[in-house]
Enzyme design. Structure first.
Site, PDB file in Angstrom:
ATOM      1  N   TYR A  11       0.824  -1.221   0.000  1.00 57.32           N
ATOM      2  CA  TYR A  11       0.000   0.000   0.000  1.00 57.32           C
ATOM      3  C   TYR A  11       0.856   1.269   0.000  1.00 57.32           C
ATOM      4  CZ  TYR A  11      -3.319   3.432   2.003  1.00 57.32           C
ATOM      5  OH  TYR A  11      -4.079   4.543   2.266  1.00 57.32           O
ATOM      6  N   ASN A  35       1.508  -9.938   0.915  1.00 57.53           N
ATOM      7  CA  ASN A  35       0.316  -9.124   1.189  1.00 57.53           C
ATOM      8  C   ASN A  35       0.080  -8.126   0.061  1.00 57.53           C
ATOM      9  OD1 ASN A  35      -1.894  -8.536   2.899  1.00 57.53           O
ATOM     10  ND2 ASN A  35      -0.853  -6.692   3.636  1.00 57.53           N
ATOM     11  N   PHE A  80       9.983  -0.947   3.575  1.00 59.22           N
ATOM     12  CA  PHE A  80       8.573  -1.089   3.945  1.00 59.22           C
ATOM     13  C   PHE A  80       8.215  -2.524   4.318  1.00 59.22           C
ATOM     14  CE2 PHE A  80       8.295   2.446   0.782  1.00 59.22           C
ATOM     15  CZ  PHE A  80       7.647   3.389   1.554  1.00 59.22           C
ATOM     16  N   LYS A  84       1.867  -6.459   9.259  1.00 58.51           N
ATOM     17  CA  LYS A  84       1.337  -5.294   9.992  1.00 58.51           C
ATOM     18  C   LYS A  84       0.014  -5.518  10.706  1.00 58.51           C
ATOM     19  CE  LYS A  84      -1.196  -3.409   6.089  1.00 58.51           C
ATOM     20  NZ  LYS A  84      -1.656  -2.265   5.345  1.00 58.51           N
ATOM     21  N   SER A 124       6.116   3.214  13.286  1.00 58.12           N
ATOM     22  CA  SER A 124       4.682   3.432  13.465  1.00 58.12           C
ATOM     23  C   SER A 124       4.421   4.203  14.746  1.00 58.12           C
ATOM     24  CB  SER A 124       4.018   2.058  13.558  1.00 58.12           C
ATOM     25  OG  SER A 124       2.695   2.177  14.020  1.00 58.12           O
ATOM     26  N   TYR A 148       3.288  -6.994  17.184  1.00 57.09           N
ATOM     27  CA  TYR A 148       3.570  -6.129  16.026  1.00 57.09           C
ATOM     28  C   TYR A 148       4.298  -4.859  16.495  1.00 57.09           C
ATOM     29  CZ  TYR A 148       2.963  -2.496  12.552  1.00 57.09           C
ATOM     30  OH  TYR A 148       3.207  -1.447  11.694  1.00 57.09           O
ATOM     31  N   LYS A 152       8.329  -3.402  15.896  1.00 56.47           N
ATOM     32  CA  LYS A 152       8.763  -2.082  15.410  1.00 56.47           C
ATOM     33  C   LYS A 152       9.743  -1.438  16.397  1.00 56.47           C
ATOM     34  CE  LYS A 152       6.556  -1.913  11.531  1.00 56.47           C
ATOM     35  NZ  LYS A 152       7.298  -1.982  10.273  1.00 56.47           N
ATOM     36  N   LEU A 199     -10.138   1.085   9.974  1.00 62.67           N
ATOM     37  CA  LEU A 199     -11.401   1.814   9.824  1.00 62.67           C
ATOM     38  C   LEU A 199     -11.728   2.195   8.374  1.00 62.67           C
ATOM     39  CD1 LEU A 199     -13.819   3.245  11.158  1.00 62.67           C
ATOM     40  CD2 LEU A 199     -12.371   5.275  11.370  1.00 62.67           C
ATOM     41  N   ARG A 291     -12.525  -2.313  21.247  1.00 66.08           N
ATOM     42  CA  ARG A 291     -11.630  -3.360  20.741  1.00 66.08           C
ATOM     43  C   ARG A 291     -10.435  -3.446  21.688  1.00 66.08           C
ATOM     44  NH1 ARG A 291      -9.366  -2.496  14.690  1.00 66.08           N
ATOM     45  NH2 ARG A 291      -8.364  -0.720  15.714  1.00 66.08           N
TER      46      ARG A 291
HETATM   47  P1  NAD Z   1       1.490  -3.675   3.058  1.00 62.79           P
HETATM   48  O1  NAD Z   1       1.245  -5.008   3.658  1.00 62.79           O
HETATM   49  O2  NAD Z   1       0.534  -3.171   2.038  1.00 62.79           O
HETATM   50  O3  NAD Z   1       2.954  -3.642   2.408  1.00 62.79           O
HETATM   51  C1  NAD Z   1       4.032  -4.396   2.916  1.00 62.79           C
HETATM   52  C2  NAD Z   1       4.645  -5.157   1.751  1.00 62.79           C
HETATM   53  O4  NAD Z   1       5.762  -5.917   2.230  1.00 62.79           O
HETATM   54  C3  NAD Z   1       3.674  -6.144   1.104  1.00 62.79           C
HETATM   55  O5  NAD Z   1       3.647  -5.927  -0.288  1.00 62.79           O
HETATM   56  C4  NAD Z   1       4.258  -7.516   1.437  1.00 62.79           C
HETATM   57  O6  NAD Z   1       4.009  -8.461   0.405  1.00 62.79           O
HETATM   58  C5  NAD Z   1       5.729  -7.185   1.612  1.00 62.79           C
HETATM   59  N1  NAD Z   1       6.463  -8.098   2.510  1.00 62.79           N
HETATM   60  C6  NAD Z   1       6.127  -8.498   3.749  1.00 62.79           C
HETATM   61  N2  NAD Z   1       7.080  -9.307   4.258  1.00 62.79           N
HETATM   62  C7  NAD Z   1       8.039  -9.402   3.310  1.00 62.79           C
HETATM   63  C8  NAD Z   1       9.285 -10.096   3.233  1.00 62.79           C
HETATM   64  N3  NAD Z   1       9.706 -10.882   4.239  1.00 62.79           N
HETATM   65  N4  NAD Z   1      10.034  -9.971   2.122  1.00 62.79           N
HETATM   66  C9  NAD Z   1       9.604  -9.197   1.091  1.00 62.79           C
HETATM   67  N5  NAD Z   1       8.443  -8.539   1.095  1.00 62.79           N
HETATM   68  C10 NAD Z   1       7.670  -8.632   2.192  1.00 62.79           C
HETATM   69  O7  NAD Z   1       1.636  -2.634   4.254  1.00 62.79           O
HETATM   70  P2  NAD Z   1       1.730  -1.051   4.225  1.00 62.79           P
HETATM   71  O8  NAD Z   1       0.498  -0.517   4.842  1.00 62.79           O
HETATM   72  O9  NAD Z   1       2.162  -0.568   2.904  1.00 62.79           O
HETATM   73  O10 NAD Z   1       2.892  -0.849   5.285  1.00 62.79           O
HETATM   74  C11 NAD Z   1       4.250  -0.699   4.900  1.00 62.79           C
HETATM   75  C12 NAD Z   1       5.108  -0.615   6.151  1.00 62.79           C
HETATM   76  O11 NAD Z   1       4.652   0.473   6.947  1.00 62.79           O
HETATM   77  C13 NAD Z   1       5.027  -1.858   7.052  1.00 62.79           C
HETATM   78  O12 NAD Z   1       6.311  -2.093   7.577  1.00 62.79           O
HETATM   79  C14 NAD Z   1       4.070  -1.441   8.136  1.00 62.79           C
HETATM   80  O13 NAD Z   1       4.318  -2.110   9.340  1.00 62.79           O
HETATM   81  C15 NAD Z   1       4.374   0.039   8.272  1.00 62.79           C
HETATM   82  N6  NAD Z   1       3.253   0.829   8.802  1.00 62.79           N
HETATM   83  C16 NAD Z   1       2.024   0.747   8.201  1.00 62.79           C
HETATM   84  C17 NAD Z   1       0.964   1.476   8.721  1.00 62.79           C
HETATM   85  C18 NAD Z   1      -0.417   1.363   8.135  1.00 62.79           C
HETATM   86  O14 NAD Z   1      -1.383   1.678   8.850  1.00 62.79           O
HETATM   87  N7  NAD Z   1      -0.601   0.946   6.892  1.00 62.79           N
HETATM   88  C19 NAD Z   1       1.171   2.325   9.820  1.00 62.79           C
HETATM   89  C20 NAD Z   1       2.439   2.394  10.380  1.00 62.79           C
HETATM   90  C21 NAD Z   1       3.476   1.645   9.864  1.00 62.79           C
HETATM   91  C1  WQD Z   2      -8.908   3.581  13.923  1.00 62.00           C
HETATM   92  C2  WQD Z   2     -10.072   3.896  14.865  1.00 62.00           C
HETATM   93  C3  WQD Z   2     -10.786   2.011  16.162  1.00 62.00           C
HETATM   94  C4  WQD Z   2     -12.235  -0.363  12.772  1.00 62.00           C
HETATM   95  C5  WQD Z   2      -3.740   0.479  13.522  1.00 62.00           C
HETATM   96  C6  WQD Z   2      -2.542  -0.174  14.152  1.00 62.00           C
HETATM   97  C7  WQD Z   2      -1.372   0.768  14.132  1.00 62.00           C
HETATM   98  C8  WQD Z   2      -1.111   1.293  12.720  1.00 62.00           C
HETATM   99  C9  WQD Z   2      -2.352   1.815  12.071  1.00 62.00           C
HETATM  100  C10 WQD Z   2       0.580  -0.008  11.672  1.00 62.00           C
HETATM  101  C11 WQD Z   2      -9.927   3.267  16.244  1.00 62.00           C
HETATM  102  C12 WQD Z   2     -11.887   2.445  15.217  1.00 62.00           C
HETATM  103  C13 WQD Z   2     -11.702   0.635  13.552  1.00 62.00           C
HETATM  104  C14 WQD Z   2     -13.622  -0.657  12.877  1.00 62.00           C
HETATM  105  C15 WQD Z   2     -13.824   1.101  14.523  1.00 62.00           C
HETATM  106  N1  WQD Z   2      -0.628   0.285  11.843  1.00 62.00           N
HETATM  107  N2  WQD Z   2     -12.472   1.354  14.414  1.00 62.00           N
HETATM  108  N3  WQD Z   2     -14.367   0.090  13.755  1.00 62.00           N
HETATM  109  O1  WQD Z   2      -6.062   1.009  15.595  1.00 62.00           O
HETATM  110  O2  WQD Z   2      -5.440   3.429  15.192  1.00 62.00           O
HETATM  111  O3  WQD Z   2      -4.047   1.648  14.255  1.00 62.00           O
HETATM  112  O4  WQD Z   2      -3.405   0.847  12.173  1.00 62.00           O
HETATM  113  O5  WQD Z   2       1.556   0.381  12.263  1.00 62.00           O
HETATM  114  O6  WQD Z   2      -0.288   0.068  14.611  1.00 62.00           O
HETATM  115  O7  WQD Z   2      -2.856  -0.510  15.490  1.00 62.00           O
HETATM  116  O8  WQD Z   2      -6.262   2.060  13.281  1.00 62.00           O
HETATM  117  O9  WQD Z   2      -7.939   1.983  11.493  1.00 62.00           O
HETATM  118  O10 WQD Z   2      -7.762   0.017  13.067  1.00 62.00           O
HETATM  119  O11 WQD Z   2      -8.691   2.172  13.908  1.00 62.00           O
HETATM  120  O12 WQD Z   2     -14.542   1.726  15.283  1.00 62.00           O
HETATM  121  O13 WQD Z   2     -14.159  -1.570  12.221  1.00 62.00           O
HETATM  122  O14 WQD Z   2     -11.264   3.313  14.297  1.00 62.00           O
HETATM  123  O15 WQD Z   2     -11.337   1.595  17.396  1.00 62.00           O
HETATM  124  O16 WQD Z   2     -10.490   4.162  17.172  1.00 62.00           O
HETATM  125  P1  WQD Z   2      -5.510   2.035  14.716  1.00 62.00           P
HETATM  126  P2  WQD Z   2      -7.670   1.483  12.859  1.00 62.00           P
END
Ligand code: NAD
Ligand code: WQD
Length: 336
Positions: A11, A35, A80, A84, A124, A148, A152, A199, A291
């Site tokens: 993503y 993923n 990345f 997650k 994160s 998770y 990090k 969400l 949750r």
């Molecule tokens: P995502 O799952 O869409 O992207 C991660 C990608 O990494 C995927 O394409 C997956 O196939 C690939 N991958 C996973 N393990 C792998 C491995 N061992 N070798 C090669 N490829 C691998 O997730 P995203 O939302 O794009 O998140 C990217 C990064 O940002 C992650 O590290 C995630 O923890 C971090 N992050 C995401 C969020 C969020 O809410 N989306 C928030 C904070 C941090």
């Molecule tokens: C947002 C708000 C929920 C779903 C998560 C990970 C965090 C980071 C980002 C990677 C909260 C509420 C949600 C639903 C709801 N990822 N909610 N109904 O929990 O802030 O963070 O994603 O690093 O580590 O924990 O994001 O989008 O799940 O929730 O009411 O069906 O929406 O309770 O208040 P969150 P979220």
């Protein structure tokens, strides 16, 4: 010189690759597609009109990493790749530690052996645990409440040790808040497997008719309307933050940590309301139990990133809603 983007088919990675290509940076994506889908590659190409170099493989595969670092002249890595899903990390913690912690260790060892020492790491806001106050500054104490988050935090600490042992590394720890939205073309976006945990994809899947109604997890928090408050940031703003972080690494700052958020918090009910207004789609919802592990409020103080990176999130909540919706409507089944 090229940038290696691990997890670049995902993503946030795919949106960052688009922005990198658009400033004519050479990019190599390494992704095991655990993923994500290969279909994203053609979509990226259709936006940028540039060919994508993609390698299907794993950051745990040391031989593959060596061959890549021999084949391409990398000057930096944006890392990345990682798992997650918070809930899943409680069920299969060792898998998370192996993939996220050991995977990063493996990557760093290979980088060091090839003298590539510029690294941007996807951290994160989860590393702040349940903060005592908001907005959250980078100097706030860190903690984790699930495997998770701990993965990090462990990587952040490992990278800090690496830097202390060898200050020729330049490492940016980027702590993302809640990324949502999609590229304005509506061709790339977030495509969660199964029922979404987060969400925004849940809301758009209700709107498109794939899910019946949203459960709002708790309305008895100490917030504006009792529902959880988060700092939602447009994924394209986040992608720009990575370009600025790469620029920063070229000035050899050592180890740096930045919050990437907007500084503005919105509640779940405000999000529903804003989506309905921006798209004209009604979102049926019911209030359900909290949750486990959720916190009341989480939003960034983004000032440090604003100043040091000359970066600010510019896209409005309305744009986040419109772009999420366009992506969902055009791609009701993600990349399938
Ligand atoms: P995502 O799952 O869409 O992207 C991660 C990608 O990494 C995927 O394409 C997956 O196939 C690939 N991958 C996973 N393990 C792998 C491995 N061992 N070798 C090669 N490829 C691998 O997730 P995203 O939302 O794009 O998140 C990217 C990064 O940002 C992650 O590290 C995630 O923890 C971090 N992050 C995401 C969020 C969020 O809410 N989306 C928030 C904070 C941090
Ligand atoms: C947002 C708000 C929920 C779903 C998560 C990970 C965090 C980071 C980002 C990677 C909260 C509420 C949600 C639903 C709801 N990822 N909610 N109904 O929990 O802030 O963070 O994603 O690093 O580590 O924990 O994001 O989008 O799940 O929730 O009411 O069906 O929406 O309770 O208040 P969150 P979220």
């Amino acid at each position: 010189m090229a940038t290696l983007v691990t997890g670049g088919a995902g993503y946030i990675g795919s949106h960052t690759v688009v922005e990198l290509q658009q400033i004519n940076q050479d990019v190599v994506i390494l992704d095991n597609l655990s993923n994500s889908s290969k279909a994203v590659l053609k979509r990226i190409e259709s936006i940028t009109n540039k060919a994508v170099t993609f390698v299907e493989g794993d950051i745990l595969d040391t031989e593959l990493l060596h061959s890549l670092f021999k084949q391409y002249q990398f000057d930096s890595v944006i890392h990345f790749a990682g798992l997650k899903a918070v809930g899943e990390s409680n069920e299969i913690p060792l898998h998370y530690y192996k993939n996220n912690v050991y995977g990063t260790l493996n990557l760093c060892e290979v980088m060091a052996q090839h003298s590539v020492k510029n690294l941007v790491f996807s951290s994160s806001a989860t590393v702040y645990g349940d903060p005592e106050t908001v907005p959250i500054k980078e100097s706030f104490p860190t903690s984790a409440t699930n495997p998770y988050g701990r993965s990090k935090l462990m990587v952040e600490e490992m990278l800090a040790d690496l830097y202390r042992s060898d200050p020729s590394w330049n490492i940016a720890l980027l702590r993302y808040f809640n990324p949502i939205g999609a590229h304005e073309s509506g061709t790339i976006g977030e495509a969660p497997n199964g029922i979404p945990n987060n969400l925004m994809p849940y809301i758009t899947q209700v709107a498109v008719g794939k899910l019946k109604q949203l459960s709002v997890f708790g309305n008895d928090y100490n917030t504006i309307d009792g529902t959880g408050v988060r700092d939602y940031i447009h994924v394209v703003d986040l992608a720009h933050g990575h370009l600025k972080a790469l620029e920063k690494l070229n000035s050899q700052p050592g180890l740096v940590t930045y919050n990437l958020g907007t500084g503005q918090g919105y509640s779940v009910l405000q999000m529903i309301n804003s989506f309905e207004k921006a798209t004209g789609q009604a979102i049926p919802y019911q209030i359900s139990a909290r949750r486990a592990g959720d916190i009341a409020e989480c939003y960034a103080d983004p000032q440090f990133a604003n100043q040091e990176l000359n970066w600010t999130a510019t896209k409005s909540l309305v744009e986040m809603m419109e772009d999420s919706w366009r992506w969902q409507q055009n791609n009701p089944n993600g990349y399938q």
